[in-house]
Design a protein around this motif. Structure first.
Motif, PDB file in Angstrom:
ATOM      1  N   LEU A 123       0.004   6.831  -5.074  1.00  0.00           N
ATOM      2  CA  LEU A 123      -0.091   7.545  -6.434  1.00  0.00           C
ATOM      3  C   LEU A 123      -1.101   7.846  -6.700  1.00  0.00           C
ATOM      4  N   PHE A 124      -2.111   7.223  -6.406  1.00  0.00           N
ATOM      5  CA  PHE A 124      -3.616   7.696  -6.488  1.00  0.00           C
ATOM      6  C   PHE A 124      -4.763   8.657  -5.557  1.00  0.00           C
ATOM      7  N   VAL A 125      -4.234   8.319  -4.333  1.00  0.00           N
ATOM      8  CA  VAL A 125      -4.004   9.845  -3.652  1.00  0.00           C
ATOM      9  C   VAL A 125      -4.150  11.339  -3.054  1.00  0.00           C
ATOM     10  N   GLY A 166      -2.580   2.934   6.904  1.00  0.00           N
ATOM     11  CA  GLY A 166      -1.314   4.330   7.339  1.00  0.00           C
ATOM     12  C   GLY A 166      -0.504   4.479   6.437  1.00  0.00           C
ATOM     13  N   SER A 167      -1.353   4.149   5.597  1.00  0.00           N
ATOM     14  CA  SER A 167      -0.173   4.894   3.859  1.00  0.00           C
ATOM     15  C   SER A 167      -0.939   6.167   3.929  1.00  0.00           C
ATOM     16  N   TYR A 182       0.559  13.315   7.009  1.00  0.00           N
ATOM     17  CA  TYR A 182       0.912  13.940   8.373  1.00  0.00           C
ATOM     18  C   TYR A 182       2.301  14.562   7.274  1.00  0.00           C
ATOM     19  N   SER A 183       2.939  13.694   6.196  1.00  0.00           N
ATOM     20  CA  SER A 183       3.792  14.402   5.965  1.00  0.00           C
ATOM     21  C   SER A 183       3.881  16.095   4.840  1.00  0.00           C
ATOM     22  N   PRO A 190       0.585  -0.814  -0.026  1.00  0.00           N
ATOM     23  CA  PRO A 190      -0.362  -0.114   0.039  1.00  0.00           C
ATOM     24  C   PRO A 190       1.232   1.292  -0.121  1.00  0.00           C
ATOM     25  N   TYR A 191       1.867   1.016   0.608  1.00  0.00           N
ATOM     26  CA  TYR A 191       2.715   2.414   0.627  1.00  0.00           C
ATOM     27  C   TYR A 191       3.642   2.915  -0.331  1.00  0.00           C
TER      28      TYR A 191
END
Length: 406
Positions: A61-63, A115-116, A122-123, A55-56
């Motif tokens: 790429l999509f979100v 989590g991804s 967050y970043s 998922p990471y």
């Protein structure tokens, strides 16, 4: 006038991050022990780690394009809340049902997916909460938080695992995640977003990806930094099992001695963080300082396994000291340099590069370790990374200096 770092918003995000990290460290450690105890298989544990990487790499790429057109705070608050509910539910489930490896494999994939989302939000959101002028101090604090808590919480989690079991630890983790979500909800910040007519359309996604692509194509300094960071992180990920194998197979070395590596690097990071927090390096010197750190860091890795054990510990302490300094400077400079409207997409690109490099280089170095001396593999890999450093960071010094001096 001295810039005040510990504002209301910054304090709230650090407290929430600490609570989330405590739960994550304790839960991850307990679950890893549980998987091995139930399956008695290192391959089963490795598959859990491998599936969590997917998922990471895929989700950002999509979100990321969508997130750049929306407020990031709801992603962060909602993500921690949902994580808390899932961890708590898993804990309650394990109180009344036996452990199932297949179920946990699917559960890990779901948690990694959430989590991804959380990491991307967050970043992209965190830079908004650091007062202008205190970016390096802010990234020093966040950079030290997880390593410090890991040293404290890991032995506590091991003790709790034996006393209350994995189910109760997961319930505690769920409570901490929900509490972190509640704290994050009190953060007050105005987020600017660029509205679009069709947010979830393929044409809009393609346009957003193209916009990020053209931006990065022009920013050769950023691309050089991302390439180097992907390679150096990938190599570091790849040589970790080789160092572990070296300690397991070399007479005179033990796993207890290997565990002290973490302590030595932790001490180095802690001291380095204190220095960075109180040190103010002039903008025009930051690039050259970071370049020096990268060269020394790769050289230290090349020498690591050829040294006597006491010098190995000193090696890791120096690496930790230098690493936290350069990381805080780089993150502060890059996040300040990237336009806010592109931040999620650009951060997602960096995350995907690191994930891809880590996956490929870990497998490649593992294959080399099957027929080459472990020390030689680590040395050659670090030497290759040093060459990449000169081909990217030094070669693009003019463009990269612009980022550090913005």
């Amino acid at each position: 006038m001295k810039t005040r770092l510990w504002t209301r918003n910054f304090t709230l995000i650090i407290v929430a991050s600490a609570l989330g990290s405590i739960g994550n460290i304790a839960g991850s450690y307990a679950l890893s022990l549980c998987v091995f105890d139930e399956t008695n298989s290192t391959l089963a544990s490795a598959l859990i780690l491998a599936i969590q990487l997917i998922p990471y790499f895929v989700i950002p790429l999509f979100v990321a394009p969508i997130m750049d057109h929306m407020k990031r705070k709801p992603f962060l608050v909602g993500g921690d809340l949902l994580n808390g509910i899932l961890y708590g539910a898993a804990g309650i489930y394990l109180l009344f049902h036996p452990f199932s490896y297949i179920e946990y494999l699917l559960y890990s994939l779901l948690l990694a997916t959430l989590g991804s989302f959380d990491e991307l939000a967050y970043s992209s959101f965190y830079p908004r909460l650091i007062p202008s002028g205190a970016e390096e101090k802010g990234y020093t604090v966040s950079g030290m938080l997880y390593p410090v808590l890991k040293v404290i919480i890991t032995p506590l989690a091991a003790m709790l695992y034996g006393i209350v079991g994995v189910a109760m630890i997961l319930i505690m983790q769920g409570i901490l995640s929900i509490l972190a979500s509640c704290i994050e909800s009190f953060i007050k910040v105005e987020e600017t977003v660029t509205p679009v007519e069709h947010l979830f359309s393929f044409s809009q996604w393609k346009k957003d990806i193209g916009e990020a692509y053209h931006y990065l194509k022009q920013e050769k300094g950023l691309m050089a930094m991302y390439i180097y960071m992907a390679v150096t992180n990938g190599v570091a990920s790849g040589y970790t099992p080789l160092v572990l194998a070296y300690f397991r197979t070399t007479p005179g070395l033990t796993m207890t001695m290997y565990s002290l590596f973490t302590g030595a690097e932790f001490i180095g990071r802690t001291v380095g963080g204190m220095v960075t927090y109180n040190l103010n390096i002039k903008k025009e010197k930051k690039y050259w300082f970071c370049l020096m750190v990268y060269v020394v860091y790769e050289t230290m890795d090349m020498l690591l396994l050829w040294l006597a054990y006491p010098l190995m510990l000193l090696n890791r302490a120096i690496a930790g000291f230098l690493g936290v300094n350069s990381a805080a400077m780089r993150q502060a400079a890059v996040q300040k340099y990237i336009p806010e409207s592109l931040r999620a997409r650009i951060n997602a690109f960096q995350s995907m590069c690191i994930m891809a490099a880590s996956s490929v280089l870990t497998v490649l170095m593992g294959m080399l370790g099957e027929w080459m001396d472990y020390r030689m593999v680590v040395t050659l890999s670090a030497g290759m990374t040093l060459l990449v450093c000169f081909a990217t960071i030094f070669r693009r010094r003019k463009e990269i200096r612009k980022i550090y001096e913005c």
